[in-house]
Design a protein around this motif. Sequence first.
Motif, PDB file in Angstrom:
ATOM      1  N   ASP A   4      -2.525   6.331   4.813  1.00 42.42           N
ATOM      2  CA  ASP A   4      -3.015   4.958   4.907  1.00 42.42           C
ATOM      3  C   ASP A   4      -4.230   4.844   5.820  1.00 42.42           C
ATOM      4  O   ASP A   4      -4.524   3.767   6.335  1.00 42.42           O
ATOM      5  N   SER A   5      -4.958   5.934   6.008  1.00 45.53           N
ATOM      6  CA  SER A   5      -6.138   5.916   6.878  1.00 45.53           C
ATOM      7  C   SER A   5      -7.181   4.936   6.354  1.00 45.53           C
ATOM      8  O   SER A   5      -7.307   4.720   5.144  1.00 45.53           O
ATOM      9  N   VAL A   6      -7.922   4.357   7.274  1.00 43.07           N
ATOM     10  CA  VAL A   6      -9.009   3.449   6.878  1.00 43.07           C
ATOM     11  C   VAL A   6     -10.050   4.204   6.062  1.00 43.07           C
ATOM     12  O   VAL A   6     -10.572   3.692   5.068  1.00 43.07           O
ATOM     13  N   LEU A   7     -10.355   5.422   6.466  1.00 42.96           N
ATOM     14  CA  LEU A   7     -11.318   6.259   5.760  1.00 42.96           C
ATOM     15  C   LEU A   7     -10.637   7.560   5.359  1.00 42.96           C
ATOM     16  O   LEU A   7     -10.103   8.274   6.209  1.00 42.96           O
TER      17      LEU A   7
ATOM     18  N   TRP B 237      -6.163   9.426 -10.998  1.00 39.42           N
ATOM     19  CA  TRP B 237      -5.029   8.790 -11.667  1.00 39.42           C
ATOM     20  C   TRP B 237      -4.043   8.253 -10.624  1.00 39.42           C
ATOM     21  O   TRP B 237      -3.535   7.136 -10.729  1.00 39.42           O
ATOM     22  N   ALA B 238      -3.795   9.043  -9.586  1.00 40.99           N
ATOM     23  CA  ALA B 238      -2.927   8.590  -8.498  1.00 40.99           C
ATOM     24  C   ALA B 238      -3.568   7.438  -7.729  1.00 40.99           C
ATOM     25  O   ALA B 238      -2.890   6.496  -7.308  1.00 40.99           O
ATOM     26  N   GLU B 239      -4.892   7.496  -7.558  1.00 38.73           N
ATOM     27  CA  GLU B 239      -5.606   6.414  -6.877  1.00 38.73           C
ATOM     28  C   GLU B 239      -5.459   5.100  -7.647  1.00 38.73           C
ATOM     29  O   GLU B 239      -5.358   4.029  -7.042  1.00 38.73           O
ATOM     30  N   ALA B 240      -5.417   5.184  -8.965  1.00 35.67           N
ATOM     31  CA  ALA B 240      -5.216   3.981  -9.775  1.00 35.67           C
ATOM     32  C   ALA B 240      -3.850   3.361  -9.488  1.00 35.67           C
ATOM     33  O   ALA B 240      -3.717   2.135  -9.404  1.00 35.67           O
ATOM     34  N   ALA B 241      -2.836   4.190  -9.314  1.00 34.51           N
ATOM     35  CA  ALA B 241      -1.508   3.688  -8.973  1.00 34.51           C
ATOM     36  C   ALA B 241      -1.534   2.954  -7.644  1.00 34.51           C
ATOM     37  O   ALA B 241      -0.957   1.865  -7.487  1.00 34.51           O
ATOM     38  N   ASP B 242      -2.214   3.527  -6.667  1.00 32.58           N
ATOM     39  CA  ASP B 242      -2.308   2.901  -5.350  1.00 32.58           C
ATOM     40  C   ASP B 242      -3.062   1.578  -5.425  1.00 32.58           C
ATOM     41  O   ASP B 242      -2.691   0.596  -4.770  1.00 32.58           O
TER      42      ASP B 242
ATOM     43  N   TRP C 170     -13.774  -5.985   8.014  1.00 27.91           N
ATOM     44  CA  TRP C 170     -12.750  -7.004   7.831  1.00 27.91           C
ATOM     45  C   TRP C 170     -11.439  -6.405   7.338  1.00 27.91           C
ATOM     46  O   TRP C 170     -10.635  -7.072   6.685  1.00 27.91           O
ATOM     47  N   GLY C 171     -11.223  -5.136   7.616  1.00 27.66           N
ATOM     48  CA  GLY C 171      -9.926  -4.534   7.342  1.00 27.66           C
ATOM     49  C   GLY C 171      -9.798  -3.791   6.030  1.00 27.66           C
ATOM     50  O   GLY C 171      -8.714  -3.296   5.708  1.00 27.66           O
ATOM     51  N   SER C 172     -10.865  -3.690   5.257  1.00 28.50           N
ATOM     52  CA  SER C 172     -10.796  -2.940   4.004  1.00 28.50           C
ATOM     53  C   SER C 172     -10.823  -1.444   4.274  1.00 28.50           C
ATOM     54  O   SER C 172     -11.158  -0.987   5.369  1.00 28.50           O
ATOM     55  N   LYS C 173     -10.477  -0.664   3.253  1.00 30.07           N
ATOM     56  CA  LYS C 173     -10.397   0.790   3.374  1.00 30.07           C
ATOM     57  C   LYS C 173     -11.293   1.447   2.336  1.00 30.07           C
ATOM     58  O   LYS C 173     -11.521   0.892   1.264  1.00 30.07           O
ATOM     59  N   VAL C 174     -11.779   2.637   2.670  1.00 28.45           N
ATOM     60  CA  VAL C 174     -12.686   3.370   1.785  1.00 28.45           C
ATOM     61  C   VAL C 174     -12.067   4.705   1.431  1.00 28.45           C
ATOM     62  O   VAL C 174     -11.617   5.457   2.312  1.00 28.45           O
TER      63      VAL C 174
END
Length: 508
Positions: free
Chosen positions: A28-31, A44-49, A162-166
């Motif tokens: 769950d890291s920000v980056l 494909w796994a990123e799509a699930a997340d 503002w709290g988003s993740k990359v």
Amino acid sequence: MGAPLKRHLKYDPDEVLLPYQKNWIEDDSVLKIAEKSRRTGLTWAEAADAVLEASKEKPAGGTNHFYVGSGKDMAEEFITACAMWAKAFNKAASAIEEEIIDDEGKDILTFNIRFSSGFKIQALSSKPSNMRGRQGNVTIDEAAFHDHLDEVLKAALALTMWGSKVRIISTHNGVENLFNELIEDSRAGRKDYSVHRVTLDDACKMGLYKRICQITKQTWSQASEDEWIAGLLKNTATTEDAQEEYYCVPKQGGGTYISRALRESRMHEAPVLRYSGTAEFNLWPEHLREAEMRDWCEKHLKPILATLNPNLKHVFGEDFGRSGDLTVMTPMAITQQLRRVVPFMVELHNVPFKQQEQVLNYICDRLPRFSAAKLDARGNGQYLAEQTKHRYGANRVEEVMLSQSWYLDNMPKFKAAFEDDTILIPRDSDVSDDVGAIQVIKGIPKLPEGKTDASKTRHGDAAISLVMAYAASFDLASSIEWTPAPNKNERDDPDNDYSSLMSKGGGW
């Protein structure tokens, strides 16, 4: 930052996601950034997340998710995968929508899925301006193949305020690509990305080919898996391409890891003290060998140790050898300016275990503010590492079992010290050659198998000792003031007042 500990390693045919896909989602890291073999299913796994996050209602912390691929086909593929996951998770979502957005007077086609939570997943083009005015997590896919990755990344990172993740995912595209530089800087500690690495071998060990067989109704065998891998590599244009495509090795990433010019620019006048045990010496009784080695230490080590700054913290690194390889011992001082300076090194060849221990203890007993040590604990080195830990404490001494992951975690930081001018090592030809022997092998900076010098007497021993000391310098133990407890007769003596002793941390 190094990659998080892998909690999932074993393939389970009843699980939808493979272990490395789970590891990616659960970080769950920000980056975070992933260097990967092609077609391992990480996107494909990123799509699930993305679906799990976008479908959360606002009190639960849901968010929009923006996907930036390197082409329209990738955008469609990602959104289609998201739609599949939304259905599998039974999340209320719209059908895939095509939307035209205006980008500086040009119509840009995007693909969206909207959720009942009020959030959406949107696949954008790789033009940086498309992210203006948006808020949500961002996935940059096949990042190494973006024409303007620097600008895309700049726009994406602005959202993290503002709290988003990359999330950045890609196969490699050359050693000088920004994608590779981000990974190198992260491993060296200059940037804060959590780095994941999935080679073809990693993926197969965690069930990739078994999953392919499961889906295509084939019977898995180790022989068929080996043949499949061999076919992939054989049909890639060049060996260098295969290494880049499947083993996370960017092109032109081999050869010397730390150049001669760079390592010689970080050398200073400091001695390397060498002792070789003869066949005769090794047959002497223990007390004679102990006396001989004590005399050597008094003559060669004592004068140098006496010059060390008593105000500086010192650490210690060691690479073990008995007869074939050398044992190299490296003390290191940490200056007020946080420079790591090696005041001297010791090389022992063909020296019995007890005398190696004697030399090590002689040095460490006299190191000012001795704070940490890392010792090679492979093979016979385990004895010396274990004895050192018992003598100086487990809080100060680590027994290191060198591994691929250890190299990957520590070598980039070691190289960064040379690049940042924060290390000084002895000006010595053999030491320079040992450090120069480090190579990038299948994406891992480490020493090659076999001897590394023309005379066939060394195996980069000084390099490992230096890396051990450098790693120890970031793992410092705090010194503890301690007063021995009085014995019973002293405690019973009415003239003794131990209240002050107890208040200073003494104990019974």
